[in-house]
Design an enzyme around this catalytic site. Sequence first.
Site, PDB file in Angstrom:
ATOM      1  N   GLY A   1      -2.100  -9.495  12.205  1.00 24.40           N
ATOM      2  CA  GLY A   1      -2.462  -8.272  12.500  1.00 24.40           C
ATOM      3  C   GLY A   1      -3.133  -7.343  11.433  1.00 24.40           C
ATOM      4  O   GLY A   1      -3.094  -6.363  11.117  1.00 24.40           O
TER       5      GLY A   1
ATOM      6  N   HIS B   1       0.928  -0.987   0.040  1.00 31.25           N
ATOM      7  CA  HIS B   1       0.110   0.195  -0.015  1.00 31.25           C
ATOM      8  C   HIS B   1       0.639   1.301   0.039  1.00 31.25           C
ATOM      9  O   HIS B   1       0.265   2.463   0.423  1.00 31.25           O
ATOM     10  CB  HIS B   1      -1.053  -0.040   1.019  1.00 31.25           C
ATOM     11  CG  HIS B   1      -2.050  -1.154   1.076  1.00 31.25           C
ATOM     12  ND1 HIS B   1      -2.982  -1.574   2.193  1.00 31.25           N
ATOM     13  CD2 HIS B   1      -2.702  -1.699  -0.074  1.00 31.25           C
ATOM     14  CE1 HIS B   1      -3.733  -2.438   1.642  1.00 31.25           C
ATOM     15  NE2 HIS B   1      -3.419  -2.472   0.135  1.00 31.25           N
TER      16      HIS B   1
END
Length: 238
Positions: free
Chosen positions: A177, A106
């Site tokens: 996570g 990202h």
Amino acid sequence: MRVLVLTGAGVSAESGIPTFRGKDGYWRNLDPARLATPEAFTRDPKLVWEWYRERRHRIRNAQPNAAHEAIARLGQHADEFLLVTQNVDDLHARAGLLKEKMVQIHGDIFVTRCSRCEFERHEYEQEQEHGLPKCPECHALVRPGVVWFGEQLSRNELERVENFLNGGACDVVIVAGTTATFGYIIDWALRGSRDGAELIEVNPEETPLSQFATRLFREAAAIALPRLVNQLLTKPTA
Ligand code: OAD
């Protein structure tokens, strides 16, 4: 040992970086899923820049935690290794993981790039600018070098993930996570573990990947990962 690790915001939570979803994710009562979009930037670039400057500031002052350190150690000792992180912070790198063993799918929050031309720079230091920074080459607005909702992933980085997945079967895939909201994260985790690899999830909450996991750690990443990495490095997989 050939290892693929996929991480998300939960891995940096214990370094004090808020996750995106859940009660701590909101900023000034605004939903990050609405701020991290090209539409938000077109509508109110100043607001979007304020959010990113605050996050840059927070990340610069944060330290990698035991989860980042454990992943860096695994990266150092595994024969073949790739980390694909959705995190735009630099905490995996600051924990010592080499850039060539990591894909920031990202983007990188410390990159500033032009919204029109090819210009980009890395903001190593605290930036002095306030208001709306402009491109020194074409004078269009510059923007953070991250991937926003609805935007394409970098072709280069996608290719690096594909090359790793096509390069041989993994022994272990660790997903830590992340809510695994994006189809490509689920796809990579499943493809990485297709030939009988262990699929290990580290997350206090259930995710769409939990049902496929061969091992689950319902714990904070900074607690579970050092233990897991110790196990993996002392007990070679068959
Ligand atoms: P999320 O905020 O969606 O999810 C964080 C995940 O971490 C949740 O599943 C939590 O249960 C888990 N978690 C929280 N604390 C944890 C801890 N201490 N240890 C381990 N896990 C913990 O973050 P991401 O899944 O990374 O994308 O979000 C994916 C993407 O959506 C982000 O990269 C960003 C976001 O919008 C873009 O901006 C394109």
